[in-house]
Motif scaffolding. Sequence first.
Motif, mmCIF file in Angstrom:
data_model
loop_
_atom_site.group_PDB
_atom_site.id
_atom_site.type_symbol
_atom_site.label_atom_id
_atom_site.label_comp_id
_atom_site.label_asym_id
_atom_site.label_seq_id
_atom_site.Cartn_x
_atom_site.Cartn_y
_atom_site.Cartn_z
ATOM 1 N N LEU A 101 0.863 -1.174 0.000
ATOM 2 C CA LEU A 101 0.000 0.000 0.000
ATOM 3 C C LEU A 101 0.900 1.224 0.000
ATOM 4 O O LEU A 101 1.725 1.380 0.901
ATOM 5 N N ILE A 102 0.755 2.079 -0.990
ATOM 6 C CA ILE A 102 1.595 3.269 -1.126
ATOM 7 C C ILE A 102 0.767 4.507 -0.839
ATOM 8 O O ILE A 102 -0.266 4.728 -1.482
ATOM 9 N N LYS A 103 1.201 5.287 0.152
ATOM 10 C CA LYS A 103 0.550 6.554 0.472
ATOM 11 C C LYS A 103 1.443 7.698 -0.003
ATOM 12 O O LYS A 103 2.602 7.796 0.390
ATOM 13 N N LEU A 104 0.908 8.567 -0.854
ATOM 14 C CA LEU A 104 1.670 9.721 -1.322
ATOM 15 C C LEU A 104 1.760 10.762 -0.224
ATOM 16 O O LEU A 104 0.839 10.907 0.590
ATOM 17 N N ASN A 105 2.862 11.511 -0.194
ATOM 18 C CA ASN A 105 3.014 12.522 0.854
ATOM 19 C C ASN A 105 2.148 13.746 0.602
ATOM 20 O O ASN A 105 1.963 14.576 1.487
ATOM 21 N N HIS A 106 1.593 13.890 -0.594
ATOM 22 C CA HIS A 106 0.564 14.889 -0.860
ATOM 23 C C HIS A 106 -0.237 14.450 -2.088
ATOM 24 O O HIS A 106 0.249 13.684 -2.921
ATOM 25 N N PRO A 107 -1.478 14.881 -2.198
ATOM 26 C CA PRO A 107 -2.301 14.460 -3.338
ATOM 27 C C PRO A 107 -1.721 14.945 -4.665
ATOM 28 O O PRO A 107 -1.071 15.988 -4.728
ATOM 29 N N VAL A 108 -1.978 14.163 -5.701
ATOM 30 C CA VAL A 108 -1.521 14.503 -7.055
ATOM 31 C C VAL A 108 -2.715 14.436 -8.007
ATOM 32 O O VAL A 108 -3.487 13.475 -7.973
ATOM 33 N N LEU A 109 -2.880 15.462 -8.806
ATOM 34 C CA LEU A 109 -3.953 15.481 -9.800
ATOM 35 C C LEU A 109 -3.454 14.804 -11.064
ATOM 36 O O LEU A 109 -2.482 15.249 -11.677
ATOM 37 N N VAL A 110 -4.079 13.694 -11.455
ATOM 38 C CA VAL A 110 -3.616 12.913 -12.595
ATOM 39 C C VAL A 110 -4.672 12.892 -13.700
ATOM 40 O O VAL A 110 -5.873 12.969 -13.440
ATOM 41 N N ASN A 111 -4.187 12.792 -14.901
ATOM 42 C CA ASN A 111 -5.046 12.789 -16.079
ATOM 43 C C ASN A 111 -5.452 11.360 -16.411
ATOM 44 O O ASN A 111 -4.641 10.556 -16.867
ATOM 45 N N ASN A 112 -6.705 11.027 -16.155
ATOM 46 C CA ASN A 112 -7.249 9.707 -16.485
ATOM 47 C C ASN A 112 -8.235 9.802 -17.643
ATOM 48 O O ASN A 112 -9.211 9.053 -17.715
ATOM 49 N N SER A 113 -7.965 10.731 -18.546
ATOM 50 C CA SER A 113 -8.863 10.951 -19.683
ATOM 51 C C SER A 113 -8.792 9.798 -20.670
ATOM 52 O O SER A 113 -7.787 9.081 -20.766
ATOM 53 N N THR A 114 -9.862 9.631 -21.383
ATOM 54 C CA THR A 114 -9.916 8.672 -22.485
ATOM 55 C C THR A 114 -10.090 9.441 -23.789
ATOM 56 O O THR A 114 -10.195 10.665 -23.793
ATOM 57 N N SER A 115 -10.125 8.732 -24.891
ATOM 58 C CA SER A 115 -10.277 9.389 -26.184
ATOM 59 C C SER A 115 -11.613 10.111 -26.306
ATOM 60 O O SER A 115 -11.755 11.054 -27.083
ATOM 61 N N SER A 116 -12.600 9.692 -25.523
ATOM 62 C CA SER A 116 -13.931 10.291 -25.630
ATOM 63 C C SER A 116 -14.333 11.128 -24.422
ATOM 64 O O SER A 116 -15.387 11.758 -24.433
ATOM 65 N N ASN A 117 -13.494 11.125 -23.392
ATOM 66 C CA ASN A 117 -13.886 11.821 -22.169
ATOM 67 C C ASN A 117 -12.664 12.389 -21.451
ATOM 68 O O ASN A 117 -11.697 11.673 -21.186
ATOM 69 N N THR A 118 -12.710 13.683 -21.171
ATOM 70 C CA THR A 118 -11.644 14.319 -20.403
ATOM 71 C C THR A 118 -11.966 14.214 -18.922
ATOM 72 O O THR A 118 -13.037 14.628 -18.477
ATOM 73 N N HIS A 119 -11.027 13.629 -18.164
ATOM 74 C CA HIS A 119 -11.318 13.373 -16.752
ATOM 75 C C HIS A 119 -10.027 13.386 -15.935
ATOM 76 O O HIS A 119 -9.008 12.816 -16.344
ATOM 77 N N TYR A 120 -10.068 14.078 -14.794
ATOM 78 C CA TYR A 120 -8.929 14.132 -13.881
ATOM 79 C C TYR A 120 -9.346 13.570 -12.524
ATOM 80 O O TYR A 120 -10.472 13.776 -12.082
#
Length: 261
Positions: free
Chosen positions: A5-24
Amino acid sequence: MKNYLIKLNHPVLVNNSTSSNTHYDTLYGFVTAIPEKTTERVFLRKAIRDYLCYLGENNVEEKPGIDFTLYLIDSNDVAPFLRDMDNHQITDPALLETLIKHAREQKKIEPTVFLFNRPIWLPNHILWDKADGYNSIYGIVTYVELNEKRRTHLSNYLGYLALCEEYFLSGTTPSGFSTENYHIWYRDDVPYCFIDKELINECCICQRKHNLTGFVAEIPAAGRELNEGVMNEFLIDKGIYERLLAVCGCPNLTDIHHPGD
């Protein structure tokens, strides 16, 4: 089945967009399988850091020094919590805290406290995104082994908190750094982040200016009490802080080294 289990030391906004949908998504941590071969495990931390560097380069909200804490967790015991995870990513902070709690219970790890010689006063939004109000920070609680590298990291982070407090209280820093989000700092229109030497030196200046130090207080059987006075590894309960000081005392400040010494 054991997983990391990996806990980041601060949140990170990541791009999980697909070809049909922009999503972060806001990423707080993730779960990964443990490599079967011992030789592969040796390189696992490097692989995680490479992945975090990739996240940092693709991060919409730039933040300093992405780091992580590694926990061992039995996925069979927490299977219902993992079932709805997408790509092993943890995007719910409450879920992350639940998994960390299970990991600690499985291993029965006692906490170690890095106490400050005085509280640090900061707006909550500096420490917790979009949080209102203010808080006194009395120390950092960790559930990982405090080797020399980890102690250095805590001391450096204390310097960064000193920098944030100095800017919050006075509106400037000794060498004229400024910031809008307490993540990226500017001097003469040049941006700096936590890992840059210039900003590290400024952290040391702020820490020395206010004689702000920290020391490791290994308190037996303190875990149950600390569960209520800690938020995201920060000790925010004055009563607990005073009781810990009464038990372990505060070492001679001349014996405590500042970052960069």
